[in-house]
Design an enzyme around this catalytic site. Structure first.
Site, mmCIF file in Angstrom:
data_model
loop_
_atom_site.group_PDB
_atom_site.id
_atom_site.type_symbol
_atom_site.label_atom_id
_atom_site.label_comp_id
_atom_site.label_asym_id
_atom_site.label_seq_id
_atom_site.Cartn_x
_atom_site.Cartn_y
_atom_site.Cartn_z
ATOM 1 N N HIS A 1 -9.246 3.148 -2.733
ATOM 2 C CA HIS A 1 -8.110 2.388 -2.554
ATOM 3 C C HIS A 1 -7.849 1.698 -3.604
ATOM 4 O O HIS A 1 -7.464 0.508 -3.690
ATOM 5 C CB HIS A 1 -8.135 1.666 -1.030
ATOM 6 C CG HIS A 1 -6.753 1.142 -0.936
ATOM 7 N ND1 HIS A 1 -5.637 1.817 -1.159
ATOM 8 C CD2 HIS A 1 -6.472 0.077 0.004
ATOM 9 C CE1 HIS A 1 -4.554 1.117 -0.441
ATOM 10 N NE2 HIS A 1 -5.150 0.098 0.063
ATOM 11 N N CYS B 1 0.831 -1.181 -0.016
ATOM 12 C CA CYS B 1 0.033 0.140 0.090
ATOM 13 C C CYS B 1 0.829 1.451 -0.145
ATOM 14 O O CYS B 1 0.332 2.427 -0.261
ATOM 15 C CB CYS B 1 -0.866 -0.021 1.400
ATOM 16 S SG CYS B 1 -2.036 -1.198 1.076
#
Lengths: 402, 477, 110
Positions: free
Chosen positions: A338, A83
């Site tokens: 995301h 991430c």
């Protein structure tokens, strides 16, 4: 620290696509969209780009970028760090400029998930030995354990704990609804959040982020060029990465109350940026709210809240849009979305817009202003992995002299 | 002297009341049957019974594991060696599978005793485990139950001697299962009863008694196996066994455990045995084995096991027939909507099995920290997580340690056969930590600070092979 | 003493989150110990979670009814007052009733 990035590079332009379930767009479409928005914002053409860093968790090689943008024969590095992928692409691009090798580079991130026909990122069930319990392991489970332990350690009843993390999600929904580029733009009230069923006890449906398609891009240059071309460039103050040793499941010192890698990256970033008291000095932040408990714990790890006391700040609105230190101003992962390989640059994009006073360019019509009054320093934070085994990025950007 | 030096047993935690089955299909539905979890098989149940039996005994002193079952997950791959590795039995052990017949358990017992008496092996662990599947709505579904027992043979402090045995082998196929059969087939019940069960076990019993110059009245307990209570009672009457002599079959509260039944009954008898008692064990399946045991004064020293008695108390009523069907893959469930997991690697499993299967971690020789290392690709630690010394370790086993839950979650996203998956981070007594799935637990009882123990279970099934690893479960005694 | 408000979420309406949605199917008032327990039955589906998808039926148990829908909140939704069930024997009793009544469901902490 041998060297510092503080004020040695500047952001000349940025672009970001609308995030969401982009059935209409391929990864190539998304890359072109964010890159050309960034070129336009920087006032340059693609021919001025000397090198590029591409962050993506789904593609491979720099050709994912060179092909759709027709950037022939440029040096392009494909970067992957879970991430923290986009932020790490940005970090490496900044270092190349600071090193004096280039003076106009592109950092860009993209991920396109919604073509697989199923949700999710795979279960990590790699070919492995018999103990491969990773086959059944999911991220919500790993983060749920932070909540279990946090509630237990600080004596929060189930209701108090659920209210605290529910309030975290509620705030992000309050912010995201004002953002026309956000994946999820519906207002949600606290009761709906708290009463939602479990995904991984005690984390309910609204405590968890989803996945999105999207891309974000930044043009990085030297302070001299930036100042010559733009009246209000944004300067990089700190870029730090910390890789956790993934030992929380083996080391009894790991307390499931905090993420040490965030603490380490943050402290290095504060030193790099010359920040003593982040609670007072940081104007705003976009942090990795993959789960609501993650955001709560991160507030303590970043020293925004004293250890064990984040509940007071959350419940008192300290991190709300009109609070002292607004967090997830654009809705965060939970509302803005995301696409993993783009998320770090999306966070940076929000800081960039806010610092330049341009946040209302993305205002959802009919909603009150998103713009914060006179922010000076913005912090972004990514957590890729699980609480004990993660790639952490902490970056700080700000106006000249901040 | 040679003979039995320890015993143990295992009955799965879940008990399916027959009324729950009857609720679905009709019938009387008396009593309950033990039901192995979705992640258990004869290998894992053998390990569970073996752990109970080897309590306080160094598994490295065992020279062979004989594993008996008719429910092998494999046609070709040795069950006994998987179980032996998990139990930390040494590599040069003479392991063997005993299979294909409900007498396999007693065959293994006699072979173990012979090997010990011949002096070719010092200690042999025998396990018998079965979990035969009855087709939905059939009698076998009501009757069959799951369980396991373990008997350790050796030379030191022998608690039970085998005085003699007598075998009749006869291809009387009242029950059988072909290679591709899921369920047991039967001939007409009267045939098996009248020509088989009502004659042959008694013939074998008479054979051993005559050989030893004994009479039935010299026997304190007769462990006569049987497939159902009615024919079992009929044969007991025919043999004129007194109620005091008759060992419980556990058909009512565990079910017909097939190959494991004879050993489970033996364990049950030993739990109540006094020094000097003689026990007659009679198995049935394509003939009969009849074995006479004599109990020594060491018996009181080996009763510190959960055994059958303890495990009968550790139970949870499974009130869902649907859940049972799902565990046994008797219904086709909707496939999970998630990217498929990669296949387990045979070479990676082989590389790691010396650490992963017996759950070995290490202890740092410099700083003394016990530690597990279970990454995606390796189970061998090289650098100490505390003092960073490199390759300064001694082996340290965690499978036999209990632990305390530090954190946990009930994961509804993980999918699997029986959601939610409960995961727990546990801190082991004596140091070290690991994250494991928790089974045989009620969601409500999970708390930070609860005590757990380790249990060997199936993890995944890919490319025709199961992978096994340890999970944890609440300590219940 | 542990009395709280429960805002009734409209049944058969999708409550959407980024990772999925849930829907209240019906509300039950189950008599236990001469009182009524409020139970909320519903369905949850996570179809855009970062880590896989799935769904299940669930039930949540706000508590014993003190006042049933005697007030409304700012948005016009009915509000009840409930007393949280704190005794573990009573929690168990209610869970057993629910498990018998509705199979295969997630019971959120009572």
């Amino acid at each position: 620290m041998p060297g510092s990035i503080r004020d040695r590079v500047a952001i000349l332009g940025m672009g970001c696509t609308r995030f969401g379930e982009r059935w209409d767009a391929s990864a190539a479409d998304l890359l072109v969209d964010s890159a050309y928005k960034a070129f336009e914002d920087a006032g340059i053409g693609p021919e001025e780009i000397q090198a590029a860093w591409l962050g993506t968790t789904t593609g491979s090689t720099g050709m994912v970028l060179s092909e759709p943008l027709r950037l022939p024969y440029l040096p392009i590095t494909r970067c992957e760090n879970a991430c923290a992928t986009a932020s790490d692409a940005f970090r490496n691009a900044c270092y190349a400029v600071a090193a004096g090798i280039y003076d106009m580079v592109l950092a860009i991130g993209v991920d396109k998930f919604k073509d697989s026909g199923i949700s999710g990122l795979g279960d990590g069930g790699s070919p492995g030995p018999s103990h491969a319990m990773v086959a059944e392991s999911t991220p919500p489970r790993q983060f749920a354990m932070l909540a279990t332990t946090y509630f237990n350690r600080y004596g929060l009843s189930y209701e108090e704990g659920k209210h605290m993390i529910g309030r975290v999600s509620w705030k992000s929904h309050q912010n995201g609804v004002r953002n026309k580029n956000a994946h999820f733009q519906q207002p949600v009230d606290l009761d709906t959040i708290i009463n939602a069923p479990m995904v991984a006890w005690p984390l309910g449906l609204y405590d968890c982020c989803g996945v999105s398609d999207g891309s974000a891009a930044a043009i990085i240059t030297t302070p001299e060029i930036a100042k010559a071309r733009k009246k209000d460039p944004v300067f990089v103050k700190a870029l730090q990465i910390a890789m956790a040793p993934r030992d929380g499941n083996f080391n009894t010192n790991f307390d499931f109350l905090h993420v040490e890698a965030t603490v380490r990256a943050a402290e290095r970033a504060y030193e790099e940026a010359g920040i003593k008291n982040p609670r007072e000095e940081i104007s705003m932040a976009e942090v990795h709210d993959c789960f609501s408990i993650t955001e709560a714990v991160t507030m303590e790890d970043l020293r925004f809240s004293p250890r064990g006391k984040v509940r007071d700040d959350i419940e008192n609105g300290f991190f709300d849009l009109d609070g002292k230190l607004p967090v997830q101003v654009d809705g965060g992962l939970k509302c803005f979305g995301h696409p993993i390989g783009a998320s770090g640059l999306r966070m940076l994009y929000e800081m960039y817009l806010q610092l330049q006073g341009r946040a209302d360019e993305l205002l959802n019509p009919g909603y009150p202003s998103r713009q914060l009054p006179n922010p000076k320093l913005g912090l972004t934070h990514n957590l890729g992995g699980s609480p004990d085994g993660c790639a952490i990025f902490v970056g700080i950007v700000g106006l000249e002299g901040a | 002297m040679a003979g039995i030096v320890s015993y143990g047993a295992y009955v799965p935690y879940y008990r399916l009341p027959r009324a729950v089955i009857a609720d679905m299909w009709g019938g009387r539905g008396r009593g309950e049957k033990a039901v192995a979890g979705f992640d258990e098989d004869p290998i894992t149940m053998s390990v569970a019974a073996g752990l109970d039996c080897l309590k306080g005994i160094d598994p490295r002193t065992v020279d062979a594991l004989f594993l008996a079952t008719t429910c092998s997950p494999y046609k070709e791959r040795q069950n006994a060696t998987i179980a032996a590795t998990a139990l930390d039995i040494k590599r040069n052990a003479r392991n063997a599978d005993f299979a294909n017949c409900l007498r396999a358990g007693t065959s293994a017992l006699m072979s173990a005793d012979d090997a010990i008496k011949a002096g070719s092996l010092g200690q042999v662990l025998v396990t018998a485990a079965d979990m035969r599947l009855g087709g939905a709505a059939g009698e076998d579904e009501q009757a069959f139950g799951d369980g396991a027992a373990a008997i350790l043979f050796g030379h030191d402090n022998v608690a039970v001697e085998i005085e003699g045995s007598y075998t009749i082998s006869e291809d009387l196929a009242d029950y059988w299962r072909a290679q591709d059969d899921t369920f047991v087939r039967h001939w007409e019940d009267r045939f098996g009863r009248e020509e088989g069960y009502m004659k042959i076990p008694q013939e074998a019993a008479n054979g051993v008694l005559k050989k030893l110059g004994l009479e039935l009245k010299d026997i304190a307990k007769v462990c006569l196996t049987g497939a159902n209570a009615r024919t079992h009672a009929a044969l007991c009457r025919k043999m004129k066994l007194t109620p005091e002599q008759t060992q419980d079959t556990y058909l009512d509260n565990i079910g017909n455990t097939g190959t494991a039944q004879s050993l489970m009954m033996l364990v049950g008898a030993l739990e109540e045995a006094k020094p000097g008692d003689r026990i007659l064990l009679i198995s049935w399946g394509n003939g009969s084995d009849a074995i006479v045991f004599k109990v020594t004064d060491q018996i009181e020293n080996i009763k510190n096991k959960r055994g059958i008695k303890g495990h009968l108390q550790i139970k949870k009523i499974l009130n869902s027939y649907g859940r049972y069907l799902r565990w046994r893959e008797m219904v086709s469930m909707a496939p999970p909507a998630r990217p498929p997991a990669g296949a387990a690697s045979m070479s990676a499993q082989w590389r790691e099995h010396a650490t992963a299967l017996p759950l070995y971690g290490v202890k740092c020789k410099k700083c003394g920290t016990p530690q597990l290392y279970l990454s995606h690709s390796s189970t061998r630690a090289h650098v100490c997580l505390e003092c960073h010394a490199k390759d300064e370790f001694e082996p340290y086993r965690f499978a036999d340690k209990q632990g305390t839950v530090t954190s946990f979650s009930h994961d509804f996203l993980a999918g699997g056969i029986d959601p939610p998956t409960t995961a727990a981070v546990i801190d082991f007594d004596g140091g070290g930590r690991g994250q494991f799935n928790m089974v045989d637990r009620e969601q409500d009882e999970c708390k930070v600070g609860m005590k757990v123990e380790m249990t060997f279970r199936k993890m995944r099934y890919t490319l025709g092979a199961h992978t096994y690893f340890w999970k944890c479960k609440p300590v219940r005694d | 003493m542990s009395i709280r408000e429960y805002v009734h979420i409209e049944p058969e309406q999708e409550n959407r989150a980024i990772a999925g949605y849930y829907e209240v199917e019906e509300e039950l008032l189950i008599p236990v110990n001469n009182q009524e327990v409020l139970c909320i039955l519903g369905y949850v589906c996570w179809d855009n979670s970062c880590c896989g998808s799935g769904g299940c039926r669930y039930v949540s148990v706000p508590g014993y009814i003190v006042d049933y829908k005697k007030a409304i909140d700012k948005k016009g939704r009915p509000v009840s007052r409930v007393r949280k069930i704190t005794k573990s024997e009573e929690q168990k009793e209610i869970k057993d009733i629910l498990r018998k009544k509705i199979r295969n469901l997630q019971i959120i902490d009572i």
